[in-house]
Design a protein around this motif. Structure first.
Motif, short mmCIF file in Angstrom:
data_model
loop_
_atom_site.label_atom_id
_atom_site.label_comp_id
_atom_site.label_asym_id
_atom_site.label_seq_id
_atom_site.Cartn_x
_atom_site.Cartn_y
_atom_site.Cartn_z
N ALA A 61 42.16 35.37 35.61
CA ALA A 61 41.39 35.50 36.84
C ALA A 61 40.67 34.21 37.22
N THR A 65 43.01 36.83 41.37
CA THR A 65 42.08 37.95 41.40
C THR A 65 42.72 39.17 40.74
N GLU A 67 42.63 42.54 41.13
CA GLU A 67 42.11 43.35 42.23
C GLU A 67 41.44 44.63 41.75
N GLU A 68 42.03 45.28 40.72
CA GLU A 68 41.49 46.56 40.28
C GLU A 68 40.05 46.44 39.78
N TRP A 69 39.70 45.25 39.26
CA TRP A 69 38.35 45.04 38.74
C TRP A 69 37.53 44.16 39.68
N ASN A 70 38.15 43.71 40.77
CA ASN A 70 37.50 42.75 41.67
C ASN A 70 37.00 41.54 40.88
N GLN A 71 37.85 41.08 39.96
CA GLN A 71 37.47 39.98 39.08
C GLN A 71 38.13 38.68 39.51
N HIS A 72 37.32 37.72 39.86
CA HIS A 72 37.79 36.38 40.24
C HIS A 72 36.71 35.41 39.79
N GLY A 104 46.54 38.98 37.20
CA GLY A 104 45.89 38.49 38.40
C GLY A 104 46.83 37.85 39.39
N GLU A 107 51.61 38.12 42.83
CA GLU A 107 51.58 39.47 43.38
C GLU A 107 52.96 40.12 43.21
N ASP A 120 47.89 35.63 45.79
CA ASP A 120 46.77 36.14 46.57
C ASP A 120 46.04 35.00 47.27
N ASN A 122 43.15 33.73 47.06
CA ASN A 122 42.27 32.84 46.29
C ASN A 122 43.03 31.77 45.52
#
Length: 413
Positions: A61, A65, A67-72, A104, A107, A120, A122
């Motif tokens: 990350a 990202t 996405e499931e954890w909104n971790q970036h 992360g 995609e 993604d 980011n």
């Protein structure tokens, strides 16, 4: 017996004792033209630095990202601080992980068995930011793409993230290999780095691409290859070779940078080491799948379990030098414990010994502690500083005058 006679006898006894002592090991004489080092910018360099499997605790990350954890977790400030700390201690390179197990990036169009659809929002801007900072801080980057973790069982949001593992199909299916190359790898190589005039694939501070971390732990072909216990979806040797070759070939065709593979041990990358299985990443093994699929330099990892008995087997680059390993390319020791644990050396002795044995560099594992007993950068910093000071002409990478340009693929020239 008079004093003189006794003295003669004592001297003869001492000389005979010395004669039966084992000869002291001596370091090899490395090639005077430095051909055992990494060739770049018109010179030959010894690479030294650290591994960064993550920067701020976000495996997979840093740039992407989960996405499931909104971790970036990318931070330009933390990146600059890391590069500056490394440079101040004499380091010149960082081996930084990008996709790892896929949690992360890139995609996918399905959690498991999915083709790659892109990157993604980011990923590319943050990658370009890190490269810009590396240039400003005079550090060089080796980006690792994948690890054998991608062959673990498919995960879920409560495990490692929905897209972690379950990506055997990227290796085994030609259409899905192409989806990764066309929808993630090439857009990454072609992405502009700020206003530098360079793309990611032409920027001089991107030194190389490490295509796969420890691929041997994802292969199931006894007796030479037994997959890691948590690898649920292993592949064959030929499948792994083709995957590596096609990615390396694409990089060679669409960039001017180097490629390598993070072999888990000399065991699988040498024909000369005691007990070695062979060199499975040589030109013939890879160019059979892609004429430009060769590697520019080898990379092997070293931990204490590889010491062996030093009679029937040893995969230690401290015991087997570059010549004895019968390598046909420069070899970087891509991972060693930062605290030198298990190597029977202090960090300073470990680094100096690897250079003396004609290897092309060493990256300590890891920069930030990952609680695996190997320590962290601070454990090796003084040793790196001492080595860099003693051989500054090999470590201080100097670029010849370079003209920024967008790389034009051969097919379009």
């Amino acid at each position: 017996m008079n004093y003189l006679s006794r003295l003669v006898v004592v001297v003869l006894i001492l000389l005979s004792a010395v004669a039966v002592l084992p000869a002291a090991a001596s370091s090899p004489v490395c090639p005077a033209n430095r051909s055992h080092l990494i060739s770049r910018f018109g010179g030959h360099w010894f690479l030294v630095g650290a591994n960064v499997p993550w920067l701020n605790g976000g495996y997979g990350a840093d740039f992407a990202t989960v996405e499931e954890w909104n971790q970036h977790t990318y931070s330009a400030t933390a990146t600059r601080a890391m590069f500056r700390a490394l440079r101040q201690q004499g380091a010149n390179t960082v081996r930084w992980w990008l996709f790892a197990d896929g949690r992360g990036a890139p995609e996918f169009n399905a959690n498991s068995g999915g083709a790659v659809t892109g990157l993604d929002a980011n990923f590319l801007p943050n990658l370009a930011s890190a490269i810009q900072i590396a240039a400003e801080e005079d550090m060089y980057l080796v980006f690792n793409l994948w690890s054998f973790d991608m062959l673990m069982a498919d995960s879920n949001v409560y495990g490692r993230g929905e897209h972690a593992g379950g990506h055997r199909d990227l290796i085994t299916e030609s259409a899905k290999r192409a989806s990764f190359i066309n929808n993630a790898l090439l857009p990454m190589l072609q992405y502009p780095v700020g206003n530098s005039g360079y793309t990611v694939g032409t920027h001089p501070h991107v030194l190389a691409w490490d295509i796969f971390n420890e691929p041997e732990f994802g292969i199931n072909e006894p007796p030479h290859f037994v997959p890691a216990a948590d690898v649920a979806q292993p592949v064959t040797l030929a499948q792994m070779q083709q995957f590596i070759a096609e990615i390396s070939g694409a990089i060679h065709r669409h960039s001017n940078q180097l490629t390598t593979v993070g072999s888990a041990s000399m065991k699988w990358n040498s024909i000369g080491a005691l007990g070695a299985a062979g060199n499975f990443w040589n030109d013939a093994a890879l160019t059979a799948y892609d004429p430009q699929g060769y590697l520019d330099f080898y990379q092997i990892h070293y931990y204490g379990w590889m010491n062996g008995d030093e009679r029937y087997w040893s995969y230690s680059p401290l015991f087997i030098d570059w010549y004895e390993g019968q390598f046909d390319k420069p070899v970087v020791i891509g991972e060693v414990p930062a605290n030198a644990g298990g190597t029977n050396r202090a960090p300073s002795q470990l680094l100096a010994g690897l250079r003396a044995n004609c290897y092309a560099g060493v990256w300590v594992w890891p920069y930030f502690q990952v609680n695996d007993g190997t320590g962290e950068w601070v454990d090796a910093a003084a040793a790196v500083s001492a080595l860099a000071s003693s051989v500054s002409s090999e470590v201080r990478i100097v670029k010849a005058a370079l003209t920024p340009r967008v790389y034009i693929p051969l097919a379009l020239r």
